[in-house]
Write an enzyme that holds these catalytic residues in place. Sequence first.
Site, short mmCIF file in Angstrom:
data_model
loop_
_atom_site.label_atom_id
_atom_site.label_comp_id
_atom_site.label_asym_id
_atom_site.label_seq_id
_atom_site.Cartn_x
_atom_site.Cartn_y
_atom_site.Cartn_z
N HIS A 102 33.77 -6.88 -9.36
CA HIS A 102 33.62 -7.99 -10.64
C HIS A 102 33.37 -7.83 -11.76
O HIS A 102 34.20 -7.12 -12.25
CB HIS A 102 31.46 -8.32 -10.21
CG HIS A 102 30.39 -8.02 -8.30
ND1 HIS A 102 30.59 -6.86 -7.94
CD2 HIS A 102 29.90 -9.30 -8.04
CE1 HIS A 102 30.47 -7.63 -6.61
NE2 HIS A 102 29.98 -8.26 -7.00
N ASP A 105 31.47 -5.12 -13.44
CA ASP A 105 31.02 -4.77 -13.40
C ASP A 105 32.42 -3.42 -14.15
O ASP A 105 32.69 -2.56 -14.31
CB ASP A 105 31.23 -3.78 -11.60
CG ASP A 105 31.85 -4.47 -10.99
OD1 ASP A 105 30.60 -5.25 -10.37
OD2 ASP A 105 33.18 -4.44 -11.05
N GLU A 233 30.94 -14.42 1.64
CA GLU A 233 30.36 -13.72 2.88
C GLU A 233 28.54 -13.72 2.55
O GLU A 233 27.91 -13.95 1.98
CB GLU A 233 30.26 -12.55 0.89
CG GLU A 233 29.76 -11.58 1.91
CD GLU A 233 29.96 -9.86 0.98
OE1 GLU A 233 30.87 -9.52 0.44
OE2 GLU A 233 28.96 -9.39 0.29
N GLU A 269 29.70 -8.10 5.99
CA GLU A 269 29.19 -6.90 6.00
C GLU A 269 28.29 -7.19 6.62
O GLU A 269 27.20 -7.62 7.14
CB GLU A 269 28.89 -7.74 4.13
CG GLU A 269 28.11 -5.90 4.22
CD GLU A 269 27.71 -6.31 2.78
OE1 GLU A 269 28.31 -6.81 1.50
OE2 GLU A 269 26.76 -5.89 2.16
N HIS A 272 24.81 -6.89 6.12
CA HIS A 272 24.32 -8.60 5.92
C HIS A 272 23.94 -9.15 7.58
O HIS A 272 22.73 -9.43 7.35
CB HIS A 272 25.25 -9.13 4.80
CG HIS A 272 25.47 -8.93 3.73
ND1 HIS A 272 25.84 -9.77 3.30
CD2 HIS A 272 24.78 -8.36 3.10
CE1 HIS A 272 26.39 -8.88 1.74
NE2 HIS A 272 25.26 -7.90 1.40
N ASP A 297 33.41 -6.35 4.87
CA ASP A 297 32.44 -5.11 4.17
C ASP A 297 32.36 -4.68 4.76
O ASP A 297 30.94 -4.20 5.45
CB ASP A 297 31.58 -5.78 2.65
CG ASP A 297 32.26 -7.16 1.40
OD1 ASP A 297 32.93 -6.54 1.52
OD2 ASP A 297 31.22 -6.68 1.01
N ASP A 308 19.16 -3.74 2.31
CA ASP A 308 21.10 -3.52 2.02
C ASP A 308 20.19 -2.86 1.55
O ASP A 308 20.68 -2.03 -0.27
CB ASP A 308 21.12 -4.72 1.41
CG ASP A 308 22.21 -5.38 1.11
OD1 ASP A 308 23.21 -4.72 2.49
OD2 ASP A 308 22.96 -6.10 0.34
N ASP A 310 23.45 -0.50 2.26
CA ASP A 310 24.85 0.03 1.91
C ASP A 310 25.37 0.96 2.23
O ASP A 310 25.79 2.27 1.66
CB ASP A 310 24.82 -0.53 0.76
CG ASP A 310 25.42 -1.84 0.19
OD1 ASP A 310 24.99 -2.88 1.84
OD2 ASP A 310 24.79 -2.72 -0.97
N ASP A 340 32.46 -1.49 1.09
CA ASP A 340 30.98 -2.37 0.13
C ASP A 340 29.98 -1.72 0.40
O ASP A 340 28.81 -1.74 1.22
CB ASP A 340 30.49 -3.16 0.89
CG ASP A 340 29.50 -4.03 -0.89
OD1 ASP A 340 29.05 -3.53 -1.61
OD2 ASP A 340 29.51 -4.99 -0.67
C1 XLS Z 1 25.64 -7.68 -2.47
C2 XLS Z 1 27.02 -8.40 -1.58
C3 XLS Z 1 28.44 -7.89 -2.72
C4 XLS Z 1 29.35 -8.41 -2.57
C5 XLS Z 1 30.48 -8.50 -3.67
O1 XLS Z 1 25.18 -7.64 -1.20
O2 XLS Z 1 27.22 -7.20 -0.65
O3 XLS Z 1 28.42 -6.66 -2.98
O4 XLS Z 1 30.17 -8.28 -2.00
O5 XLS Z 1 29.52 -9.48 -4.33
NI NI Z 2 29.41 -6.85 -0.23
NI NI Z 3 25.07 -6.22 0.74
#
Ligand code: XLS
Ligand code: NI
Ligand code: NI
Length: 438
Positions: A102, A105, A233, A269, A272, A297, A308, A310, A340
Amino acid sequence: MAKAAFPNIAPIQYEGPLSKNPLAFKWYNPDEMIEGRSMKEHLRFSVVYWHTMCGDGSDMFGWGTWNRPWNNASKPLEQAKRRVPVFFEFCEKLGAPFFAFHDRDLAPHGSTLRQSNEYFDTIVNLVKAEMKRTGVRLLWGTAQNFAHPRYMHGAATSCNADAFAFAAAQVKKALEVTHELKGEGYVFWGGREGYSTLLNTDMKREMDHLGAFMHMAVDHKKKIGFKGPFYIEPKPKEPTKHQYDSDAAACLNFLRQYDLLEHFQLNIETNHAWLAGHTMEHELEVAGAAGALGSIDANMGDVFLGWDTDQFPTDLYLTARSMLSVMKFGGFTTGGVNFDAKLRRESFELDDMFHAHIAGMDAFARGLKIAAAIRQDGRLSDFVKNRYRSWDSGIGAKIEAGKVGFKELEKYALDLGEVSTNESGRQEQLEALINSFI
Ligand code: XLS
Ligand code: NI
Ligand code: NI
């Protein structure tokens, strides 16, 4: 060159399934050929800048825990500079061919948009040099349009037109940088494009604004000559109660309604998908059926936690079934397997960065091999094909060809007597079949 951030870690090598070395690949063998493509080309692994470089292990209940010796600068811009060589040393030692970022970041927020852009350019120059030095490429870029308070009501879907304008300026710049760094694609994740309550929300108006925003992005992409795909996404909730891009089907509907489908694919993802109440393979199939499966992702959630999390994807059923779907739709072109994913709060040591990515890469490499073996074996696809054989000739073929309507079908049914082709779906047998490859 700066002092090595991981002096005790040598480039990670493939040592095969019998290796007991935790800092080696057991399954990911980059040059091994599978269905005519190397593993490296099939999987196109990517490391994310945000979790990997900007995360610190903090959660809603506690401070950061991770040991990251380079996070010791007093000024944000200086800190951002220190992270760049660390990140590329990491990708290089891991053997990850791609990364994703991003805007905010990579570089910190400035006190004005102009200053933010200057910070961004400063860091992008360093990134460019490191990309050249290491050969690591950009899978996709994106804009962080959700962290700053100006986006509290959303960005492109904000009630505040100034926020929309600010978000447009940010995406414009992030897109230009992505193009400059020869990114393969560009991602739109909804951030705060959604609502907390419908009581204060004009949903139709917000959706129209989002459609207009995406058209402006497409126009700008053409203007600067960026050829990579745009990805949306999907995510159903978090941070908002309801995100407009809630799942693959909702995204496709939005893209069709606003006449954007030809310019977009989806970036699916895992966590998600699960939050939306779907499996990963469901989302991949929905995207693939629309010709819009772009990238993934790669992560996973925790079935008992509703958010989430991750986590790094280490579940072989998940990776095998994900790769089965990806391969069914022809594999990745511009997309890839983008981690991700973030370390657990308790995994605070430096080496954990490597262990986590190695675990994810090996799980996907093994998933790829399992998927290829299932495809080679052919029993699964033969079963599915055979299950639909009534459509290959006779009345089925006529329906598919559009040669009959209700009138003809009524006549056919009246003469038929009863439907006689029902047979077992064999779910359990097929689950056992998959198990025999794992
Ligand atoms: C957040 C998303 C984010 C996207 C990029 O939940 O996964 O990280 O992949 O903005
Ligand atoms: Ni993501
Ligand atoms: Ni995410």
